[in-house]
Design an enzyme around this catalytic site. Structure first.
Site, PDB file in Angstrom:
ATOM      1  N   LYS A  22       0.827  -1.199   0.000  1.00  0.00           N
ATOM      2  CA  LYS A  22       0.000   0.000   0.000  1.00  0.00           C
ATOM      3  C   LYS A  22       0.866   1.256   0.000  1.00  0.00           C
ATOM      4  CE  LYS A  22      -1.436   2.213   3.556  1.00  0.00           C
ATOM      5  NZ  LYS A  22      -2.072   2.925   4.676  1.00  0.00           N
ATOM      6  N   ASN A  23       1.916   1.256   0.826  1.00  0.00           N
ATOM      7  CA  ASN A  23       2.750   2.449   0.966  1.00  0.00           C
ATOM      8  C   ASN A  23       3.591   2.737  -0.271  1.00  0.00           C
ATOM      9  OD1 ASN A  23       1.733   2.881   3.504  1.00  0.00           O
ATOM     10  ND2 ASN A  23       3.475   1.963   4.572  1.00  0.00           N
ATOM     11  N   CYS A 126      -4.177  13.499  13.080  1.00  0.00           N
ATOM     12  CA  CYS A 126      -4.060  12.065  12.795  1.00  0.00           C
ATOM     13  C   CYS A 126      -4.080  11.318  14.117  1.00  0.00           C
ATOM     14  CB  CYS A 126      -2.764  11.793  12.048  1.00  0.00           C
ATOM     15  SG  CYS A 126      -2.463  10.054  11.724  1.00  0.00           S
ATOM     16  N   ASP A 316       5.665   0.854  11.728  1.00  0.00           N
ATOM     17  CA  ASP A 316       4.432   0.198  11.307  1.00  0.00           C
ATOM     18  C   ASP A 316       4.335  -1.259  11.764  1.00  0.00           C
ATOM     19  OD1 ASP A 316       3.390   2.436  10.165  1.00  0.00           O
ATOM     20  OD2 ASP A 316       3.772   1.859   8.094  1.00  0.00           O
ATOM     21  N   ARG A 408      -8.098  -0.671   5.340  1.00  0.00           N
ATOM     22  CA  ARG A 408      -7.266   0.334   4.699  1.00  0.00           C
ATOM     23  C   ARG A 408      -5.918  -0.244   4.270  1.00  0.00           C
ATOM     24  NH1 ARG A 408      -5.532   4.059   8.359  1.00  0.00           N
ATOM     25  NH2 ARG A 408      -4.451   4.961   6.565  1.00  0.00           N
TER      26      ARG A 408
END
Length: 429
Positions: A22-23, A126, A316, A408
């Site tokens: 995703k990143n 955030c 992460d 997500r």
């Protein structure tokens, strides 16, 4: 609202296919704004963030088509998506879109480079920290942009185009490095980015930009040089494997025990994390087209961890590793250096019986013999999957609520774990 129910106690055995990152996919998709030709991306994961960014790019006039929609398409393989930004119809990225995903702010780089103007909403707060955009603004100003903040929007202009320059980031920023790479690709002259992020996703973007005709050297090091070109063409590029998904399932295998092969990934993408996992008691070997993870018979050993930019231990994976340490045979400390508020999963792990104490940015984790299932609440993407990992070994049932966070960043998580013997199910409504 969907939730995930896990009944703990089953070892994991089998193969888990690793999706595209995703990143990496998000900045690659944004790079389509830099050319009026078609950019084709392979191995794009099926994720909520990808779908949201497609909508955001559509607001700017980007057309797209998807290869592999038919039923015969293997759901374990990523999609091939063709993006075309021949006509940019709007250089404004409105608040109602940017507020839903921070990475959408990155459109400011290619819009400014190609159209010489952009109006992009500030992304706002955030859940895991403030993540200010100062570094983005300072970098673009160094390339000659005039930037003002007006009514919650960053209004940028570069009359005559951006101009290459030397810029040093005061701190490492992956997002700001992505933006500077894209912006400098179409700037006049040479740009040197110092103290640049070194993540594999930065290298992946640079490789794609080079395939489009950019002249970038040094990606993957702390100094990147970009010789600006007048225009970029289309290209075909394959999104690299997701190192965070790789690390997550490796930690899950170490937690639950068993023998799992992570297919379609590379150990070189997360060397520090795999070395740390090895210290905790997992046996990790590289195999053809992947990584094999087996937990040895000595139980989980405590390991101290400090998150750092690549090539250090990824922030992460911090929440996932903390979940693992709740079952270690001793006491470990986990220090978070990247985000100031990334311990929100601690209270939820405590609901499962974990013993964790906090002192500033350091978590002290005392391993326990048994976790017990309970209803828990996901607070962000990585925190949510840490609760799933804990639930794999918790006695009884664990129910993870607000799993839209999971969607997500993790593609078909419950299917991948269930295929290896876990009792994991999604409950809709």
């Amino acid at each position: 609202m969907d939730r995930i129910r896990i009944r703990g106690g089953n070892a994991l055995n089998g193969t888990i296919p690793i999706s595209g990152a995703k990143n990496a996919a998000l900045p690659l998709m944004i790079a389509s704004l830099l050319t009026d030709d078609t950019l084709t991306l392979e191995n794009v994961p099926h994720l909520a963030d990808v779908e949201q960014l497609i909508r955001i790019l559509g607001n700017h006039g980007v057309d797209y088509s998807v290869t592999g929609k038919r039923l015969a398409h293997d759901p374990a393989s990523g999609r091939t998506i063709h993006f075309n930004a021949r006509t940019i119809v709007d250089t404004t990225a409105p608040y109602e879109l940017v507020s839903k995903m921070r990475a959408s702010f990155w459109v400011i780089g290619p819009l400014l480079a190609r159209c010489h103007k952009a109006k992009v909403s500030l992304p706002g707060g955030c859940a895991i920290g403030t993540r200010p955009v100062d570094l983005f603004i300072d970098g673009l100003r160094a390339l000659g942009a005039t930037i003002d903040i007006e009514a919650g929007y960053v209004v940028a202009e570069a009359k005559g185009g951006l101009v290459g320059n030397r810029f040093r980031f005061p701190k490492v920023s992956v997002g700001a490095t992505h933006v500077m790479l894209m912006a400098a690709s179409l700037a006049k002259g040479e740009t040197v980015i110092e103290n640049a992020a070194r993540e594999p996703e930065i290298v992946d973007l640079a490789d794609c930009l080079n395939a489009m005709g950019a002249k970038i050297t040094g990606a993957g090091t702390s100094a990147i040089t970009i010789d600006g070109v007048t225009a970029l063409s289309g290209a075909r590029h394959r999104v690299l494997p997701d190192r965070i998904e790789t690390g997550t399932y490796a930690i899950a295998a170490a937690m639950a025990g068993g023998d799992v092969t992570l297919e379609g990934t590379r150990a070189s993408l997360l060397t520090a994390a795999l070395e740390t996992l090895g210290q905790a008691g997992a046996e990790i070997t590289e195999v053809e087209n992947g990584i094999r993870v087996v937990r040895n018979g000595n139980g989980i050993q405590p390991v101290d961890v400090t998150t750092d930019p690549f090539p250090g231990f990824p922030t992460d994976l911090q929440a996932q590793f903390m979940a693992l340490m709740t079952r270690s045979q001793g006491v470990s400390s986990i220090t978070e250096t990247i985000f100031e508020n990334r311990f929100m999963h601690v209270q939820e792990l405590a609901r499962l019986g974990a013993k964790i104490s906090l002192a500033g940015q350091v978590a002290r984790v005392e391993g326990v013999a048994q976790l017990k299932g309970a209803p828990v609440m996901a607070t962000d993407l990585r925190a949510s999957v840490s609760l799933v990992i804990a639930g794999l070994v918790a006695e009884g049932e664990t129910e993870v609520n607000r799993v839209y966070h999971l969607d997500r960043g993790f593609e078909r998580l419950e299917e991948k774990l269930s295929a290896c013997g876990a009792e994991v199910e999604r409950i809709s409504g």
